[in-house]
Scaffold this motif. Structure first.
Motif, short mmCIF file in Angstrom:
data_model
loop_
_atom_site.label_atom_id
_atom_site.label_comp_id
_atom_site.label_asym_id
_atom_site.label_seq_id
_atom_site.Cartn_x
_atom_site.Cartn_y
_atom_site.Cartn_z
N HIS A 317 40.45 37.56 27.22
CA HIS A 317 39.33 38.15 27.96
C HIS A 317 39.81 38.58 29.34
O HIS A 317 40.27 37.76 30.15
CB HIS A 317 38.23 37.10 28.08
CG HIS A 317 37.03 37.51 28.87
ND1 HIS A 317 36.06 38.34 28.37
CD2 HIS A 317 36.63 37.19 30.13
CE1 HIS A 317 35.11 38.50 29.28
NE2 HIS A 317 35.44 37.82 30.36
N PRO A 319 38.13 41.23 31.90
CA PRO A 319 36.98 42.14 31.98
C PRO A 319 36.97 43.06 33.19
O PRO A 319 37.14 42.63 34.34
CB PRO A 319 35.81 41.16 32.06
CG PRO A 319 36.37 40.00 32.85
CD PRO A 319 37.83 39.91 32.48
N PRO A 345 37.04 42.93 27.66
CA PRO A 345 36.27 41.69 27.54
C PRO A 345 36.21 41.21 26.09
O PRO A 345 36.28 42.01 25.16
CB PRO A 345 34.89 42.10 28.04
CG PRO A 345 34.80 43.56 27.73
CD PRO A 345 36.19 44.10 27.88
#
Length: 471
Positions: A317, A319, A345
């Motif tokens: 992840h 983002p 993400p």
């Protein structure tokens, strides 16, 4: 016997077994497993549901420095909220050493960002970018003693890429202190060479991020990282492997008896390089490193998960907002793929994708899902009270509806970015309730917990970090 919480009527799964049992929780710890356990202050009916260990996502990026003018879309509040909705109870982000600053000072600043903000538990890896005498001789050994028992090194990115001699020095410190080394394996010089050629040819759209980082770039770096680790005799984790050739380097090393572990991610199972070829700048939504490959390499990554070459399944992840001058569409990104922030993400969608594509479609067993989503992460990184449903373990539990069908959409998610790269993917199986150390954070798809209920977890040294031979 009386409990604070009882989860009744569900099917419990661990990395080794599947069985019907109620789960009794007292003081944040699993206190009993069985039937007819007695009374509880709170009862959750899990009939028709699966009761699984809460997910441990050991590779996430939260609120970290990302370059001039670029800002990550998730702070600890939004990232851990999103993680909880995705069935996770622990996440492991990276504290990046800032050049010119003591490692412990950088770490204190990172803790300040997390303190009181988390819905789930967190534990930090370190990133070593300046392996000088102070870092390797004093700061790092002391921090490993304090429970920061893993760190990551990069073979690419300006300001992060280490030379071979620096890699060897860092690995040597890991061997001496019992820490586990994670490696981002891509050849930085090759990437710069290819990116320069593509730009000179006018090939600057986001799609060309992929051709600037072809499979040989990852394969060569994977081979070199394993070779350096072999010289030092230190175990190593090769993270976010995207293709068969890099995976085969790991398998080959294991056949030679080396302690090399592998990790892959959802983007390498369900996305391809074609996704980066969207109109205008749409392809920027899928820019990550290593980049997605093709369908044949998707199947190779599934083989790695099925056959045990990959021990870990993480989200990576990372983002950024898409329609934002501080994110994917920053002004320089429009001039070249080189300036598109790397990362997508995925902390909330990691487990539904693996469950649907793996368990629901019969590629992996439910027990293998538990291992890849939680147990192996906890074992690998020294989270001794996480990753399993057993008496004495933290009551970190995710209750799943294995029949629930959902189409992944940005509108359903709870992260900071303004898009999901997995938009429109149908999944079968969804986490509905998430419990962290006996406290319910998400119940029946609604947030009922408060930030601050998650905390920081120090770790033990991992058996996976022990070298093959002793000096």
């Amino acid at each position: 016997m009386s409990f604070d919480l009882m989860i009744k009527g569900g099917v419990v799964a661990t990395a080794s077994d599947v069985f019907r049992a109620d789960v009794g929780v007292r003081d944040g710890v699993i206190a009993a497993l069985g039937l007819d356990l007695g009374d509880a202050d709170e009862v959750i009916d899990a009939s028709g549901k699966l009761v699984l260990p809460g997910g441990v996502d050991s590779h996430v990026h939260i609120a970290q420095p990302s370059g001039d003018g670029i800002v990550m879309a998730d702070d600890f509040e939004s990232a851990t909220r999103s993680a909880a909705f995705g069935g996770n109870t622990t996440v492991m982000p990276f504290c990046i050493q800032e050049r010119g600053a003591p490692l412990r000072a950088t770490l204190a600043d990172y803790h300040a960002k997390a303190d009181g903000e988390c819905f789930v538990d967190v534990s930090f890896h370190l990133v070593i970018s300046e392996p000088n005498a102070q870092t390797l001789g004093q700061d790092l050994p002391a921090l490993i003693e304090d429970g920061y028992t893993s760190f990551k090194v990069f073979m690419t990115y300006e300001g992060l890429a280490l030379s071979d001699i620096e890699m060897l020095e860092v690995m040597s410190t890991a061997r001496e202190t019992g820490a586990l080394v994670m490696v981002h394996a891509e050849n930085y010089d090759a990437i710069r060479f290819l990116a320069d050629r593509l730009e000179r040819a006018g090939k600057t759209a986001p799609f060309f991020h992929g051709p600037s980082r072809p499979i040989p770039v990852e394969r060569e770096a994977t081979h070199r990282a394993i070779s350096l680790a072999e010289i030092v005799d230190v175990p190593v984790v090769i993270v976010h492997v995207s293709n068969r050739e890099a995976m085969e380097e790991i398998a080959r090393a294991r056949r030679r008896g080396l302690k090399v572990y592998g990790e892959t991610c959802p983007q390498y199972l369900v996305l391809t390089e074609k996704d980066m070829d969207g109109l205008n700048m749409e392809g920027a939504k899928y820019v990550c490193s290593p980049p997605p490959r093709d369908e044949a390499h998707q199947e190779a990554c599934w083989e790695g998960l099925e056959q045990g070459i990959f021990d870990l399944f993480s989200s990576d992840h990372c983002p950024f907002r898409y329609d934002d001058p501080k994110g994917k569409l920053n002004p320089k990104a429009r001039t070249s793929f080189r300036w598109v922030p790397n990362g997508i993400p995925g902390v909330e969608t990691r487990l539904p994708i693996l469950f649907s594509e793996g368990v629901s479609k019969g590629r992996i067993t439910l027990q293998r899902f538990v291992a890849l989503s939680a147990t192996n992460h906890a074992h690998m990184y020294g989270l001794t009270r996480k990753g399993s449903i057993a008496i004495g373990m933290d009551a970190d539990i995710a209750i799943w509806d294995p029949e629930r069908e959902v189409v992944i959409s940005q509108s359903l998610l709870h992260h900071g970015p303004d898009y999901t790269p997995f938009e429109g993917i149908p999944v079968k199986g969804w986490p509905v309730t998430t419990i962290v150390r006996g406290k319910t954070i998400v119940r029946d798809g609604a947030l009922v917990g408060a930030k601050g209920q998650g905390g920081y977890v120090a770790r033990e040294r991992s058996a996976y970090a022990r070298p093959k031979t002793k000096t």
